[in-house]
Structures are given as structure tokens and as C-alpha cells.
Design a protein around this motif. Structure first.
Motif, short mmCIF file in Angstrom:
data_model
loop_
_atom_site.label_atom_id
_atom_site.label_comp_id
_atom_site.label_asym_id
_atom_site.label_seq_id
_atom_site.Cartn_x
_atom_site.Cartn_y
_atom_site.Cartn_z
N GLU A 73 13.21 80.47 59.93
CA GLU A 73 13.49 79.66 61.12
C GLU A 73 14.80 78.89 61.03
O GLU A 73 15.59 78.87 61.97
CB GLU A 73 12.33 78.69 61.38
CG GLU A 73 12.52 77.85 62.61
CD GLU A 73 11.32 76.98 62.94
OE1 GLU A 73 11.33 76.41 64.04
OE2 GLU A 73 10.39 76.88 62.13
N LYS A 74 15.05 78.25 59.90
CA LYS A 74 16.28 77.46 59.77
C LYS A 74 17.52 78.34 59.93
O LYS A 74 18.44 78.01 60.67
CB LYS A 74 16.30 76.74 58.43
CG LYS A 74 17.48 75.80 58.26
CD LYS A 74 17.38 75.03 56.94
CE LYS A 74 18.44 73.99 56.78
NZ LYS A 74 19.80 74.46 56.77
N ALA A 75 17.54 79.48 59.24
CA ALA A 75 18.69 80.39 59.33
C ALA A 75 18.86 80.93 60.75
O ALA A 75 19.98 81.06 61.24
CB ALA A 75 18.52 81.54 58.34
N VAL A 76 17.75 81.22 61.43
CA VAL A 76 17.80 81.71 62.80
C VAL A 76 18.39 80.65 63.71
O VAL A 76 19.31 80.89 64.49
CB VAL A 76 16.40 82.14 63.30
CG1 VAL A 76 16.38 82.30 64.81
CG2 VAL A 76 15.95 83.43 62.62
N LYS A 77 17.89 79.43 63.60
CA LYS A 77 18.33 78.36 64.50
C LYS A 77 19.77 77.92 64.24
O LYS A 77 20.42 77.39 65.13
CB LYS A 77 17.34 77.20 64.46
CG LYS A 77 16.05 77.58 65.16
CD LYS A 77 15.09 76.43 65.30
CE LYS A 77 13.87 76.87 66.10
NZ LYS A 77 12.87 75.82 66.18
N GLU A 78 20.26 78.13 63.03
CA GLU A 78 21.67 77.82 62.77
C GLU A 78 22.60 78.77 63.51
O GLU A 78 23.76 78.45 63.74
CB GLU A 78 21.96 77.91 61.26
CG GLU A 78 21.42 76.74 60.49
CD GLU A 78 21.64 76.86 59.00
OE1 GLU A 78 22.05 77.94 58.52
OE2 GLU A 78 21.38 75.87 58.30
N ARG A 79 22.11 79.93 63.90
CA ARG A 79 22.93 80.95 64.56
C ARG A 79 22.62 81.06 66.05
O ARG A 79 23.13 81.94 66.72
CB ARG A 79 22.69 82.31 63.91
CG ARG A 79 22.93 82.38 62.42
CD ARG A 79 24.36 82.53 61.99
NE ARG A 79 25.12 83.54 62.66
CZ ARG A 79 25.20 84.82 62.31
NH1 ARG A 79 24.52 85.28 61.29
NH2 ARG A 79 25.96 85.66 62.98
N SER A 103 27.13 68.66 65.08
CA SER A 103 27.79 69.15 63.86
C SER A 103 26.87 68.98 62.65
O SER A 103 27.00 69.73 61.68
CB SER A 103 29.12 68.45 63.64
OG SER A 103 28.93 67.07 63.41
N GLY A 104 25.93 68.05 62.72
CA GLY A 104 24.94 67.90 61.65
C GLY A 104 23.84 68.94 61.70
O GLY A 104 23.21 69.25 60.70
N ILE A 105 23.63 69.52 62.88
CA ILE A 105 22.59 70.54 63.06
C ILE A 105 23.14 71.93 62.80
O ILE A 105 22.51 72.75 62.14
CB ILE A 105 22.01 70.46 64.49
CG1 ILE A 105 21.27 69.12 64.68
CG2 ILE A 105 21.08 71.63 64.77
CD1 ILE A 105 20.88 68.84 66.12
N TYR A 106 24.32 72.21 63.34
CA TYR A 106 24.91 73.55 63.26
C TYR A 106 26.09 73.56 62.29
O TYR A 106 27.14 72.99 62.59
CB TYR A 106 25.38 74.01 64.64
CG TYR A 106 24.25 74.19 65.62
CD1 TYR A 106 23.43 75.31 65.56
CD2 TYR A 106 23.99 73.23 66.60
CE1 TYR A 106 22.38 75.49 66.44
CE2 TYR A 106 22.93 73.40 67.48
CZ TYR A 106 22.13 74.52 67.41
OH TYR A 106 21.09 74.69 68.27
N PRO A 107 25.95 74.23 61.14
CA PRO A 107 27.04 74.26 60.16
C PRO A 107 28.33 74.86 60.73
O PRO A 107 29.41 74.48 60.31
CB PRO A 107 26.51 75.16 59.04
CG PRO A 107 25.02 75.13 59.18
CD PRO A 107 24.75 74.92 60.64
N GLY A 108 28.24 75.76 61.69
CA GLY A 108 29.43 76.38 62.27
C GLY A 108 29.91 75.70 63.55
O GLY A 108 30.67 76.28 64.32
N TRP A 109 29.47 74.46 63.79
CA TRP A 109 29.85 73.73 65.01
C TRP A 109 31.36 73.62 65.11
O TRP A 109 32.04 73.26 64.15
CB TRP A 109 29.23 72.33 64.98
CG TRP A 109 29.52 71.52 66.20
CD1 TRP A 109 30.43 70.51 66.30
CD2 TRP A 109 28.91 71.65 67.48
NE1 TRP A 109 30.42 69.99 67.57
CE2 TRP A 109 29.50 70.67 68.32
CE3 TRP A 109 27.94 72.48 68.01
CZ2 TRP A 109 29.14 70.51 69.65
CZ3 TRP A 109 27.58 72.32 69.34
CH2 TRP A 109 28.18 71.34 70.14
#
Length: 150
Positions: A73-79, A103-109
Motif C-alpha cells: 500500500e505505501k509504495a502504491v500510494k507514493e506513486r 512533500s512529506g507524503i509524496y517523496p517525488g513531490w
């Protein structure tokens, strides 16, 4: 081939008293766009919430970019970017606070994409301090919004 698909749903089911979403299966190829159209109560929101793991499914599977939406789930939601009907952010949230949260939620923000139109360059801190550009501290921000898989 699954890696050619952005999303694969197989036999997804969820039952409530008076409503059942039964064995829904679909595939979304990478690079495609899908819309959910239907009458109220047809299961559009339930399906989306099951994809996002916001509801517990009774059976079936969901894979996003080759990853199980529950086990990874975490990896999916990051993308994954999703905009539901209402954003439901407090009225005290301004552009700087929203940017900080996202930016704290999405590493690629990408801050520049959030604040500025494509093809423009974010002003330097010096330019902002000279008052040449707004700092988004006290005003609503209109940003580029998208729903993305990838």
C-alpha cells in the motif's frame, strides 16, 4: 503482460445491506485514461475506495503498477495521485502549508509544478523577498492538478 498495465482488477467484490459490487474485473493499460460513469449507487465510489484501500474488500485483487494495493500500500500510494469530490482541507491551509504537507507524503513531490505553470522557473528566494513574486502565505493557490499513475 501485467507490467504493461497501470491497473489490474480481478473479481473485486464488496457487499453492503441492499448493495453489492460483484466480481468487477478490468485492466487499465499504461498510458491510458479511464473514467467511471454511471448512475448514483452504481458502485463508482465504492470501486475507487476499494482501489485506494479505503474500504475493506470482501474478495478479489487490485494491482497498481504491478503492486498489490494492500500488501504494498505505501509504495502504491507514493506513486498514485487522486482527487476525490472534495479535498476537505482546513480553510487555514495556504499554499505553503499544502506544499509542505504533500512533500512529506509524496517523496517525488515537485514543488515547482505545484506552484508554477509548466515551462516557468521558480523565482529565487531573493526575488521572493524583494516582493517580485507572491509567497503564497496568505492567499489561495491555484496549482496544476492531475491524477497520475506512475
Amino acid at each position: 503482460m501485467e507490467m504493461d498495465n497501470a491497473m489490474v482488477i480481478e473479481n473485486l467484490s464488496k457487499a453492503y445491506p441492499g448493495f453489492a459490487l460483484s466480481e468487477v474485473s478490468m485492466t487499465l493499460p499504461r498510458g491510458s485514461i479511464m473514467g467511471f460513469i454511471g448512475e448514483n449507487g452504481a458502485g463508482k465510489t465504492t470501486t475507487i475506495k476499494l482501489i485506494l484501500n479505503m474500504l475493506h474488500r470482501d474478495s478479489g485483487s487490485v494491482r497498481i503498477l504491478g503492486k498489490d494495493n494492500i500488501k504494498e500500500e505505501k509504495a502504491v500510494k507514493e506513486r498514485l495521485g487522486v482527487v476525490l469530490g472534495d479535498l476537505n482541507l482546513p480553510e487555514t491551509m495556504n499554499g505553503l502549508k499544502i506544499n509542505s504537507m504533500m512533500s512529506g507524503i509524496y517523496p517525488g513531490w515537485e514543488e515547482d509544478v505545484f506552484f508554477f505553470q509548466p515551462g516557468t522557473v521558480r523565482p529565487s528566494e531573493k526575488q521572493e523577498n524583494q516582493g517580485l513574486f507572491p509567497r503564497y502565505e496568505n492567499e489561495a493557490v491555484h496549482s496544476n492538478c492531475s491524477v497520475a499513475w506512475g
